[in-house]
Design a protein around this motif. Structure first.
Motif, PDB file in Angstrom:
ATOM      1  N   PHE A 171       0.439  -1.121  -0.022  1.00 32.62           N
ATOM      2  CA  PHE A 171      -0.056  -0.280  -0.105  1.00 32.62           C
ATOM      3  C   PHE A 171       0.803   1.122   0.028  1.00 32.62           C
ATOM      4  O   PHE A 171       1.946   1.406   0.442  1.00 32.62           O
ATOM      5  CB  PHE A 171      -1.277   0.024   1.235  1.00 32.62           C
ATOM      6  CG  PHE A 171      -1.959   1.159   1.233  1.00 32.62           C
ATOM      7  CD1 PHE A 171      -3.381   1.864  -0.178  1.00 32.62           C
ATOM      8  CD2 PHE A 171      -1.261   2.383   2.014  1.00 32.62           C
ATOM      9  CE1 PHE A 171      -3.958   2.748   0.571  1.00 32.62           C
ATOM     10  CE2 PHE A 171      -2.333   3.779   2.462  1.00 32.62           C
ATOM     11  CZ  PHE A 171      -3.318   3.575   1.266  1.00 32.62           C
ATOM     12  N   HIS A 184       2.224   1.343  -4.325  1.00 24.37           N
ATOM     13  CA  HIS A 184       0.364   0.623  -3.847  1.00 24.37           C
ATOM     14  C   HIS A 184       1.025  -0.798  -4.741  1.00 24.37           C
ATOM     15  O   HIS A 184      -0.481  -1.456  -5.095  1.00 24.37           O
ATOM     16  CB  HIS A 184      -0.633   1.431  -4.956  1.00 24.37           C
ATOM     17  CG  HIS A 184      -1.297   3.327  -4.271  1.00 24.37           C
ATOM     18  ND1 HIS A 184      -0.904   2.831  -2.907  1.00 24.37           N
ATOM     19  CD2 HIS A 184      -1.924   3.462  -5.000  1.00 24.37           C
ATOM     20  CE1 HIS A 184      -2.155   3.878  -2.605  1.00 24.37           C
ATOM     21  NE2 HIS A 184      -1.910   4.498  -3.562  1.00 24.37           N
ATOM     22  N   ARG A 208      -2.518  -3.185  -9.392  1.00 23.39           N
ATOM     23  CA  ARG A 208      -3.607  -2.798 -10.072  1.00 23.39           C
ATOM     24  C   ARG A 208      -2.952  -2.356 -11.347  1.00 23.39           C
ATOM     25  O   ARG A 208      -3.596  -1.331 -12.314  1.00 23.39           O
ATOM     26  CB  ARG A 208      -3.017  -1.196  -9.230  1.00 23.39           C
ATOM     27  CG  ARG A 208      -2.074  -0.414  -9.481  1.00 23.39           C
ATOM     28  CD  ARG A 208      -2.729   1.277  -8.317  1.00 23.39           C
ATOM     29  NE  ARG A 208      -1.496   2.015  -8.485  1.00 23.39           N
ATOM     30  CZ  ARG A 208      -1.550   3.223  -8.502  1.00 23.39           C
ATOM     31  NH1 ARG A 208      -2.886   4.122  -7.833  1.00 23.39           N
ATOM     32  NH2 ARG A 208      -0.279   3.441  -7.821  1.00 23.39           N
ATOM     33  N   HIS A 257      -9.032   0.423  -2.864  1.00 19.82           N
ATOM     34  CA  HIS A 257      -8.500   1.761  -3.073  1.00 19.82           C
ATOM     35  C   HIS A 257     -10.034   2.261  -4.051  1.00 19.82           C
ATOM     36  O   HIS A 257      -9.636   2.750  -4.755  1.00 19.82           O
ATOM     37  CB  HIS A 257      -6.956   2.178  -4.131  1.00 19.82           C
ATOM     38  CG  HIS A 257      -7.337   3.136  -4.086  1.00 19.82           C
ATOM     39  ND1 HIS A 257      -7.747   4.509  -4.336  1.00 19.82           N
ATOM     40  CD2 HIS A 257      -5.524   3.848  -3.461  1.00 19.82           C
ATOM     41  CE1 HIS A 257      -6.570   5.701  -3.982  1.00 19.82           C
ATOM     42  NE2 HIS A 257      -6.202   5.446  -3.670  1.00 19.82           N
ATOM     43  N   ASN A 306      -0.597  11.101   6.465  1.00 18.66           N
ATOM     44  CA  ASN A 306      -0.033  10.383   5.596  1.00 18.66           C
ATOM     45  C   ASN A 306       0.857  12.945   4.989  1.00 18.66           C
ATOM     46  O   ASN A 306       1.975  11.788   4.669  1.00 18.66           O
ATOM     47  CB  ASN A 306      -0.538  10.501   3.782  1.00 18.66           C
ATOM     48  CG  ASN A 306      -0.103   8.782   4.325  1.00 18.66           C
ATOM     49  OD1 ASN A 306       0.526   8.081   4.433  1.00 18.66           O
ATOM     50  ND2 ASN A 306      -0.742   8.369   3.258  1.00 18.66           N
ATOM     51  N   ASP A 365      -5.833  13.059   3.864  1.00 20.56           N
ATOM     52  CA  ASP A 365      -5.158  11.420   3.666  1.00 20.56           C
ATOM     53  C   ASP A 365      -4.067  11.098   4.603  1.00 20.56           C
ATOM     54  O   ASP A 365      -3.531  11.020   5.641  1.00 20.56           O
ATOM     55  CB  ASP A 365      -3.222  11.752   2.595  1.00 20.56           C
ATOM     56  CG  ASP A 365      -3.038  10.684   2.299  1.00 20.56           C
ATOM     57  OD1 ASP A 365      -2.891   9.366   2.693  1.00 20.56           O
ATOM     58  OD2 ASP A 365      -1.916  10.750   1.043  1.00 20.56           O
ATOM     59  N   VAL A 405      -8.301   3.700   4.856  1.00 16.00           N
ATOM     60  CA  VAL A 405      -7.680   4.899   4.746  1.00 16.00           C
ATOM     61  C   VAL A 405      -8.722   6.160   4.037  1.00 16.00           C
ATOM     62  O   VAL A 405      -8.975   6.137   2.907  1.00 16.00           O
ATOM     63  CB  VAL A 405      -6.790   4.840   3.666  1.00 16.00           C
ATOM     64  CG1 VAL A 405      -5.636   5.834   2.389  1.00 16.00           C
ATOM     65  CG2 VAL A 405      -5.766   3.401   3.557  1.00 16.00           C
TER      66      VAL A 405
HETATM   67  O1  LIG Z   1      -1.690   8.562  -7.335  1.00 14.64           O
HETATM   68  P1  LIG Z   1      -1.784   7.106  -6.316  1.00 14.64           P
HETATM   69  O2  LIG Z   1      -0.790   6.589  -6.551  1.00 14.64           O
HETATM   70  O3  LIG Z   1      -2.855   6.137  -7.598  1.00 14.64           O
HETATM   71  O4  LIG Z   1      -2.312   7.569  -5.375  1.00 14.64           O
HETATM   72  C1  LIG Z   1      -3.278   8.300  -4.528  1.00 14.64           C
HETATM   73  C2  LIG Z   1      -3.603   7.993  -2.956  1.00 14.64           C
HETATM   74  O5  LIG Z   1      -3.618   7.451  -2.492  1.00 14.64           O
HETATM   75  C3  LIG Z   1      -4.019   7.028  -1.016  1.00 14.64           C
HETATM   76  O6  LIG Z   1      -5.211   6.776  -0.917  1.00 14.64           O
HETATM   77  C4  LIG Z   1      -2.718   7.169  -0.309  1.00 14.64           C
HETATM   78  O7  LIG Z   1      -2.771   6.856   1.231  1.00 14.64           O
HETATM   79  C5  LIG Z   1      -2.216   8.537  -0.991  1.00 14.64           C
HETATM   80  O8  LIG Z   1      -1.344   9.005  -0.357  1.00 14.64           O
HETATM   81  C6  LIG Z   1      -2.019   8.728  -2.501  1.00 14.64           C
HETATM   82  O9  LIG Z   1      -2.224   9.828  -2.899  1.00 14.64           O
END
Ligand SMILES: O=P(O)(O)OC[C@H]1O[C@H](O)[C@H](O)[C@@H](O)[C@@H]1O
Length: 597
Positions: free
Chosen positions: A369, A378, A382, A460, A484, A505, A537
């Motif tokens: 994550f 992440h 994905r 997510h 975060n 966040d 989250v």
């Molecule tokens: O832009 P991505 O990699 O899809 O991530 C989008 C978001 O995902 C999560 O919610 C994290 O907590 C964030 O810190 C991040 O900005």
């Protein structure tokens, strides 16, 4: 129109069952059965929907009475309540002289239902003392109704349906329609007729179920009764284009008994016990089952825009609710309610092309994550191509849904270079009978070298919201979280529910299994239920971050909110051949503001 609240009482018994008693809900007492009556009634019921259920009264005995039934109106209850996995629910309003009965009971432990459930009861009540059921309550199945009438609505295809149960008795026919003239049902000619606007309709039953409907005239089953059931389907929204008058005339229709004859119903004649029962229709229908479309048979989306060479599966799991599942990312990008409204947010600038993950829907974050590890943000699940799992191992826990797609991801040679662990990740995407979207992940360590591995994880989910400043999240207040935006430092949430005025966040820790997102403007609640995923989250990038993201519109932050069922704080370790207990998340959306408790 009145906005009076209808009291609701809930009793939870020692045996774990719960009773919900709704007190009086009355239409106006107009004799002419105009649609206005119905609308009034319906409006009141909306208030039932938004009435939070109260807890913990240790009794099943108390039965509220409903006095003074209006002489010629449709009486209707709508009950909406939570179903927990551990207890069932009994909904009851007892029928005694001048009162109506509705009981509903099931055991959630065996039924495996999740999410809020809705129950409708329609009772036609031409005369106060007519609704007598031998002093006994009738036990109905969860979806059963006394009286009439189901199903209306416009799905993605613009189909609307109309059912009328026409006893041939004045005031007992009923049609429910959506839209204009063309939508009227035959029952309308007989008195009570219901017409209301689309926005009023918050409970609909899938077409597939409707067609399976069985109508059983309880009392009259062996009688020469004049019960006729008609179903009309029409396409489009501006009146019927195709009418399919259909279904079970249970016995030949003897048209129009006069009002005087109501007093002498077949029931009365047969039983001769002085009981009058002008209409008791017992309509039993099978539990709502979404349509099953085999993933393998679904049409692949290839080639043309906007997916380019990304292969997708357009999986329709339900007459009114569909999902689009991309093999790219094992990614759900669409989940609609029965009104055809999209519930997931996908950015207008989303890029459906590797290596970018799709911005919106439900990305799967695995085996990492966010930046909690050495992998790319992440993890990689994905933005890998998943395949349809042709032979998924049986699911012990997910028997409630028969509409699902199973996907599988195994690491490629390239993946093994960046994360040297063998695994099988099985994802089941299912649609429950109530339209809830259920995701279940089963992850197995397939290492032959005895290597354990550790991962973090999130569903997510991007929820579509009307306006972020009108949204509230319930269930996370007073919990600890890692921020975060402040070096993942730990804080404790203060105050009531969570609202949004700037970038958020946060990783909430050890969260409850149920979290709600209330969208005040849309008057809609998303309910997230989860299992095996202790964290949640909450993310909204707000304006500055939005502008910095190439695949996200500048203002789109106003219309989305991510609430992600996750396992972050305590990574999950799997030994070889160990299977992680399913990581489960379901989301449900209801057209009402509910409280999370
Ligand atoms: O832009 P991505 O990699 O899809 O991530 C989008 C978001 O995902 C999560 O919610 C994290 O907590 C964030 O810190 C991040 O900005």
């Amino acid at each position: 129109m009145s906005s009076e609240r209808v009291p609701v009482e809930v009793c939870r018994g020692a045996n774990g069952l719960e009773k919900v008693v709704l007190r009086e809900v009355r239409g106006s007492s107009a004799e002419d059965g105009t649609s206005g009556d119905w609308q009034t009634t319906f409006q009141k019921l909306c208030n039932v929907t938004s009435t939070p259920l109260l807890g913990d009264v240790q009794s099943f005995e108390k039965v509220d009475t409903i006095s003074e039934w209006p002489t010629s109106s449709l009486n209707l209850w709508k009950v909406q309540h939570w179903v927990d996995t551990k207890w069932g629910i009994v909904v009851g309003v007892r029928v005694l002289d001048g009162e109506a009965v509705l009981l509903d009971q099931w055991d959630a432990a065996t039924d495996q239902e999740r999410g809020p459930e809705e129950l409708w009861a329609f009772v036609m009540n031409p005369k106060p003392k007519d609704l007598v059921l031998d002093g006994k309550a009738v036990l109905l199945d969860r979806w059963d109704t006394i009286g009439c009438c189901h199903q209306l609505g416009r799905g993605p295809e613009g189909i609307m349906a109309q059912v009328s149960i026409d006893s041939g008795l004045k005031m007992q026919g009923m049609g429910i329609s959506q839209g204009q003239e063309g939508g009227r049902g035959p029952g309308g000619e007989h008195g009570v007729r219901s017409e209301f606007q689309e926005s009023d309709l918050s409970s609909r039953i899938p077409m597939s179920t409707l067609l399976e409907q069985e109508i059983l005239p309880r009392r009259w089953a062996n009688e020469d009764c004049n019960l006729n059931v008609e179903l009309m389907l029409s396409e489009g929204t501006d009146g019927p284009k195709t009418l399919i008058p259909s279904t079970g005339s249970l016995s030949p229709v003897e048209t129009s008994l006069s009002l005087a004859e109501i007093e002498k119903t077949p029931d009365e004649k047969a039983s001769n016990d002085g009981t009058t029962l002008p209409l008791q229709v017992y309509s039993r229908r099978k539990k709502s089952e979404p349509e099953l479309v085999q993933a393998q048979e679904a049409e692949p989306i290839t080639g043309s825009s906007p997916m380019n060479n990304v292969v997708g599966l357009n999986v329709r799991l339900h007459s009114f609710m569909c999902q689009v599942v991309y093999l790219y990312g094992g990614h759900v990008t669409s989940w609609k309610n029965e009104h055809g409204e999209e519930l997931l947010f996908v950015s207008s600038k989303a890029i459906f092309k590797p290596p970018k993950a799709i911005r919106g829907g439900i990305p799967i974050c695995f085996p990492q994550f966010s930046s909690h590890g050495s992998l790319e943000q992440h993890g990689f699940a994905r933005n890998r191509f998943w395949t349809v799992d042709p032979d998924p191992p049986p699911f012990p826990t997910n028997s409630a849904s028969k509409a699902f797609v199973d996907l599988i991801l195994k690491p490629s040679e390239e993946d093994l270079k960046i994360w040297p662990y063998s695994f099988e990740f099985r994802l089941r995407i299912a649609l429950g009978p109530g339209g809830d979207l259920m995701l279940t992940s089963r992850i197995r360590n397939t290492s032959t070298e005895g290597k354990p591995f550790t991962f973090t994880f999130a569903y997510h989910t991007y929820f579509s919201v009307s306006d972020i400043s009108e949204v509230r999240v319930e269930g996370l207040e007073t919990l600890d979280y890692l921020d975060n935006l402040q070096n993942k430092e730990r804080f404790t949430e203060q105050g009531d529910a969570i609202t949004f005025e700037s970038e958020v966040d946060k990783i909430y820790l050890s969260t409850p299994t149920k979290i709600a997102i209330l969208d005040h403007e849309k008057k809609r609640t998303f309910v997230i239920r989860k299992d095996g995923l202790p964290d949640a989250v909450v993310w909204n990038p707000w304006d500055k971050k939005a502008k910095a993201m190439a695949d996200f519109g500048d203002d789109e932050y106003k219309h989305m909110l991510c609430v992600e069922a996750a396992a972050v704080e305590k990574p999950i370790t799997l030994k070889p051949e160990q299977l992680k207990n399913p990581l489960y998340c379901s989301i449900f959306c209801t057209g009402a503001l509910l409280q999370c408790g």
